[in-house]
Write a protein that holds these residues in place. Structure first.
Motif, PDB file in Angstrom:
ATOM      1  N   SER A 112       0.817  -1.214   0.000  1.00  8.75           N
ATOM      2  CA  SER A 112       0.000   0.000   0.000  1.00  8.75           C
ATOM      3  C   SER A 112       0.850   1.264   0.000  1.00  8.75           C
ATOM      4  CB  SER A 112      -0.909  -0.037   1.234  1.00  8.75           C
ATOM      5  OG  SER A 112      -1.512   1.202   1.468  1.00  8.75           O
ATOM      6  N   HIS A 113       1.863   1.290   0.848  1.00  5.17           N
ATOM      7  CA  HIS A 113       2.714   2.477   0.949  1.00  5.17           C
ATOM      8  C   HIS A 113       4.053   2.058   1.545  1.00  5.17           C
ATOM      9  CE1 HIS A 113       0.122   2.341   4.558  1.00  5.17           C
ATOM     10  NE2 HIS A 113       1.197   2.737   5.225  1.00  5.17           N
ATOM     11  N   VAL A 114       4.967   3.024   1.652  1.00  2.00           N
ATOM     12  CA  VAL A 114       6.349   2.686   1.997  1.00  2.00           C
ATOM     13  C   VAL A 114       6.578   2.855   3.496  1.00  2.00           C
ATOM     14  CG1 VAL A 114       8.774   3.194   1.540  1.00  2.00           C
ATOM     15  CG2 VAL A 114       7.101   3.356  -0.311  1.00  2.00           C
ATOM     16  N   GLU A 115       6.462   1.741   4.215  1.00  2.00           N
ATOM     17  CA  GLU A 115       6.807   1.645   5.637  1.00  2.00           C
ATOM     18  C   GLU A 115       7.325   0.233   5.851  1.00  2.00           C
ATOM     19  OE1 GLU A 115       3.944   4.621   8.154  1.00  2.00           O
ATOM     20  OE2 GLU A 115       3.056   2.743   7.569  1.00  2.00           O
ATOM     21  N   SER A 116       7.954   0.000   6.999  1.00  2.17           N
ATOM     22  CA  SER A 116       8.637  -1.291   7.153  1.00  2.17           C
ATOM     23  C   SER A 116       7.678  -2.471   7.151  1.00  2.17           C
ATOM     24  CB  SER A 116       9.504  -1.309   8.413  1.00  2.17           C
ATOM     25  OG  SER A 116       8.690  -1.320   9.565  1.00  2.17           O
ATOM     26  N   ASP A 117       6.489  -2.309   7.756  1.00  8.13           N
ATOM     27  CA  ASP A 117       5.598  -3.473   7.761  1.00  8.13           C
ATOM     28  C   ASP A 117       4.958  -3.700   6.383  1.00  8.13           C
ATOM     29  OD1 ASP A 117       4.154  -1.127   8.284  1.00  8.13           O
ATOM     30  OD2 ASP A 117       2.622  -2.133   9.482  1.00  8.13           O
ATOM     31  N   GLU A 118       4.829  -2.642   5.614  1.00 13.08           N
ATOM     32  CA  GLU A 118       4.273  -2.781   4.266  1.00 13.08           C
ATOM     33  C   GLU A 118       5.299  -3.360   3.275  1.00 13.08           C
ATOM     34  OE1 GLU A 118       3.320  -0.309   6.220  1.00 13.08           O
ATOM     35  OE2 GLU A 118       1.143  -0.266   6.068  1.00 13.08           O
ATOM     36  N   CYS A 119       6.532  -2.868   3.340  1.00 14.14           N
ATOM     37  CA  CYS A 119       7.481  -3.307   2.297  1.00 14.14           C
ATOM     38  C   CYS A 119       8.926  -3.405   2.784  1.00 14.14           C
ATOM     39  CB  CYS A 119       7.393  -2.408   1.064  1.00 14.14           C
ATOM     40  SG  CYS A 119       7.851  -0.694   1.358  1.00 14.14           S
TER      41      CYS A 119
ATOM     42  N   PRO B 185      -4.801   6.064   5.026  1.00 17.13           N
ATOM     43  CA  PRO B 185      -4.799   6.956   6.181  1.00 17.13           C
ATOM     44  C   PRO B 185      -3.539   7.806   6.278  1.00 17.13           C
ATOM     45  CG  PRO B 185      -4.151   4.762   6.875  1.00 17.13           C
ATOM     46  CD  PRO B 185      -4.498   4.667   5.402  1.00 17.13           C
ATOM     47  N   HIS B 186      -2.458   7.382   5.616  1.00 22.20           N
ATOM     48  CA  HIS B 186      -1.237   8.184   5.640  1.00 22.20           C
ATOM     49  C   HIS B 186      -0.352   7.808   4.458  1.00 22.20           C
ATOM     50  CE1 HIS B 186      -0.454   4.785   8.651  1.00 22.20           C
ATOM     51  NE2 HIS B 186       0.295   4.463   7.602  1.00 22.20           N
ATOM     52  N   ALA B 187       0.542   8.688   4.131  1.00 21.29           N
ATOM     53  CA  ALA B 187       1.544   8.534   3.074  1.00 21.29           C
ATOM     54  C   ALA B 187       1.005   8.972   1.703  1.00 21.29           C
ATOM     55  CB  ALA B 187       2.094   7.113   2.985  1.00 21.29           C
TER      56      ALA B 187
ATOM     57  N   GLY C 204      -5.218  -2.418   3.750  1.00 22.26           N
ATOM     58  CA  GLY C 204      -4.033  -1.917   4.446  1.00 22.26           C
ATOM     59  C   GLY C 204      -4.314  -1.486   5.873  1.00 22.26           C
ATOM     60  N   ASP C 205      -3.908  -0.266   6.204  1.00 18.55           N
ATOM     61  CA  ASP C 205      -4.003   0.216   7.583  1.00 18.55           C
ATOM     62  C   ASP C 205      -5.391   0.707   7.976  1.00 18.55           C
ATOM     63  OD1 ASP C 205      -1.310  -0.281   8.148  1.00 18.55           O
ATOM     64  OD2 ASP C 205      -0.670   1.719   7.526  1.00 18.55           O
ATOM     65  N   LEU C 206      -6.327   0.763   7.030  1.00 17.91           N
ATOM     66  CA  LEU C 206      -7.694   1.159   7.406  1.00 17.91           C
ATOM     67  C   LEU C 206      -8.250   0.113   8.373  1.00 17.91           C
ATOM     68  CD1 LEU C 206      -9.203   2.270   3.963  1.00 17.91           C
ATOM     69  CD2 LEU C 206      -8.193   3.710   5.747  1.00 17.91           C
TER      70      LEU C 206
END
Ligand SMILES: [Fe+2]
Ligand SMILES: [Fe+2]
Length: 242
Positions: A79-86, A145-147, A164-166
């Motif tokens: 979904s977006h670039v953060e450690s848990d996502e990618c 929600p962010h990024a 994702g984070d929703l």
């Protein structure tokens, strides 16, 4: 539900036809529970949505291997670039030689062309990608929600929104799928830790997601949810507007 690692407690559960939720619970030093989910679409061209953090990679690799050979993976989406996502994107690319990153155009341009060991397949807003038995469609959702680069995938044959984070729910021992309320628990989590950007476009973006009329919300943190998802997405818009 099958436990694939007794060390990490990672488990695998099929939440829709050919779509597997991989869940790893964690308990933080303060005793608070949380969980991280990835979703594996076991299609002709398999797709893993979210890599999980790097430290979980050995456990998540085992979990994917319980469903299909890891080297069969064709897409590593997020979904977006953060450690848990990618965070372990390159680890996955190393064990799956045919796989490429799959993300939105902003993530590709700003981060992934440089950060990933292989060039991404970037999807424009509304673009479809056939995986064979399944088809995914990318939906841009900047700052929700962010990024800036945030977006989601809707799997159209099962009407599963990889959201994702929703609807992030705290807790380490939630069921794989629920029809019970998740808006209340996710709003309670947001009161403690507000992870939303509060973009003024939130309601319009949630309406765009609701228009896909999902049957399953494949949440990244907590239980997946089944029910009137369009209604729940619009209810979230209502909460965010208060
Ligand atoms: Fe996030
Ligand atoms: Fe997340």
């Amino acid at each position: 539900m099958a436990i694939t690692s007794s060390q990490s407690g990672t488990s695998v559960h099929e939440v829709a036809d050919g779509i597997y939720r991989i869940n790893t619970p964690v308990v933080f030093a303060n005793g608070a529970g949380f969980s991280f989910n990835q979703y594996l679409i076991a299609s002709d061209e398999p797709l893993l949505f979210h890599t999980g953090p790097r430290r979980m990679f050995p456990f998540l690799r085992e979990a994917v291997a319980s469903v299909l050979p890891v080297e069969r993976l064709c897409y590593i989406g997020f979904s977006h670039v953060e450690s848990d996502e990618c965070g372990s994107l390159n680890e996955w690319l190393a064990v799956a030689p045919r796989a490429v990153p799959l993300c939105g155009t902003v993530a590709a341009l700003v981060s992934i062309e440089d950060m990933a060991d292989r060039s991404p397949r970037a999807l424009a807003d509304g673009e479809r990608l056939s995986l064979g038995r399944h088809t995914v469609r990318w939906l841009d959702a900047p700052h929700l929600p962010h990024a800036w680069e945030c977006g989601f995938l809707n799997e159209e044959t099962t009407s599963t929104l990889l959201c994702g984070d929703l609807f992030t729910q705290g807790g380490a021992d939630l069921p794989p799928v629920t029809e019970s309320d998740i808006l209340g628990p996710s709003e309670a989590f947001r009161q403690r830790m507000d992870y939303f950007s509060h973009t003024k476009h939130a309601a319009a973006l949630l309406d765009k997601l609701a228009a896909t009329r999902p049957a399953t919300l494949a949440c990244m943190h907590g239980s997946a949810w089944q029910g009137d998802a369009a209604g729940l997405l619009r209810a979230l818009a209502g909460e965010l507007s208060v």
